[in-house]
Enzyme design. Structure first.
Site, short mmCIF file in Angstrom:
data_model
loop_
_atom_site.label_atom_id
_atom_site.label_comp_id
_atom_site.label_asym_id
_atom_site.label_seq_id
_atom_site.Cartn_x
_atom_site.Cartn_y
_atom_site.Cartn_z
N CYS A 67 39.39 26.92 59.84
CA CYS A 67 38.11 26.72 60.44
C CYS A 67 38.61 27.12 62.10
CB CYS A 67 37.47 25.35 60.32
SG CYS A 67 35.98 25.37 60.90
N HIS A 102 37.22 25.76 54.51
CA HIS A 102 38.30 24.44 54.51
C HIS A 102 38.75 24.29 53.23
CE1 HIS A 102 37.09 22.75 58.57
NE2 HIS A 102 35.96 23.09 58.16
N GLU A 117 41.13 22.30 52.42
CA GLU A 117 41.26 20.75 52.05
C GLU A 117 40.03 20.08 51.60
OE1 GLU A 117 39.56 20.58 56.31
OE2 GLU A 117 40.64 22.15 55.06
#
EC number: 4.3.2.10
Length: 216
Positions: free
Chosen positions: A88, A196, A198
């Site tokens: 990001c 993202h 994650e």
């Protein structure tokens, strides 16, 4: 193998750490995931991850505030060529400049500026928040085995600004949000994602596992 996730007060640090631990475990990769604000530990890591959320200038100030961190990054990534992943705003900081409210110098690793997104479809809201598909522009081991394109998996995005890369060869993937938006960049031993990983479930875990296995 030790993977340093840089803690400079920005980013989804807990979720990123957990996602890297899970991806390593599920892929059978022996890796110590080290969340650290210590520049020396970053300098000695085998792989480096720079997360980031919020404003470009704030993230740059946060990074600069950690003693020796920018120097450690430049030495370890540029000179020692250790694998690097920016997430990001961590990816955006790889650029030359951020143009959010004021002009802020980035790390200068990827030629280009980070500018505000202006979708061609006025009905699309800014920021882009949610799931979107990614379209690979240049084949790269980081996307090995990951279904992409119109029938591919979705990645999770939260952003108002995008990296406008000067060199098309640096853009590994895009997403469509009223026009092409840079979703991933890469050059040599470094990669970065606007999405993202994650938070991107199966796509994200596969992407992280690929990063852990990647041998640039």
């Amino acid at each position: 193998m030790r993977v340093a996730i840089i803690d400079y007060g920005s980013g989804n640090l807990r979720s990123a750490t957990k996602a890297f631990e899970r991806a390593a475990h599920e892929s059978g990769i022996s890796a110590e995931i080290d969340l650290t604000c210590d520049a020396q530990r970053v300098a000695s890591a085998d792989r480096i991850v720079l997360p980031g959320v919020g404003a470009y200038a704030d993230c740059r100030r946060g990074l600069d505030a950690v003693p020796g961190m920018v120097e450690a990054l430049n030495d370890t990534v540029l000179k020692k060529a250790r694998p690097f992943l920016g997430i990001c705003v961590g990816m955006q900081l790889m650029s030359e400049r951020g143009l959010e409210k004021t002009v802020t110098n980035g790390l200068g690793w990827i030629a280009g500026d980070v500018r505000e997104m202006v979708p061609s479809d006025a009905s699309l809201k800014i920021p882009q928040i949610g799931w979107n598909r990614i379209h690979v522009k240049h084949s790269h081991p980081i996307f090995d085995g990951i279904p992409t394109g119109d029938d591919g998996l979705h990645a999770y995005f939260v952003h108002s600004y995008m990296l406008d890369a000067k060199n098309a060869s640096d853009v590994l993937a895009v997403t469509d949000y009223g026009g092409d938006v840079t979703a991933a960049v890469g050059r040599d031993n470094m990669v970065g994602t606007q999405f993202h990983p994650e938070k991107s479930q199966l796509l994200g875990l596969s992407f992280i596992a690929n990063f852990l296995k990647w041998k640039p």
